[in-house]
Design a protein around this motif. Structure first.
Motif: not given
Length: 81
Positions: A38-41, A3-10, A62-66
């Protein structure tokens, strides 16, 4: 699968938990600016930090990032059944 990390979902997880970024920063003993980064990537959470955040706000790490499936891996697997 990779997987690649998408945007932060924090921020979304904080809203769901009824907590603020300032609350999290105080509990994590860091400056609020770090949480906002973190929130602003602007920064990617180190794994140890992400595990602690997930524990504090009651979500899975795992719910912290797309999570975006790596296209190369998906294509490669579809070529070889």
């Amino acid at each position: 699968m990779k997987f690649e990390l998408g945007r932060c979902l924090l921020n979304e997880r904080l809203i769901e938990s009824g907590k603020s970024a300032e609350w999290l920063a105080n509990n994590m003993l860091v400056k609020p600016e770090r949480v906002y980064d973190f929130i602003d990537n602007k920064r990617v959470m180190p794994l140890k930090f992400a595990i602690s955040i997930a524990d504090f706000i009651g979500c899975d790490v795992r719910d912290l990032y797309e999570l975006i499936p790596n296209e190369y891996e998906v294509k490669r697997k579809s070529q070889y059944p």
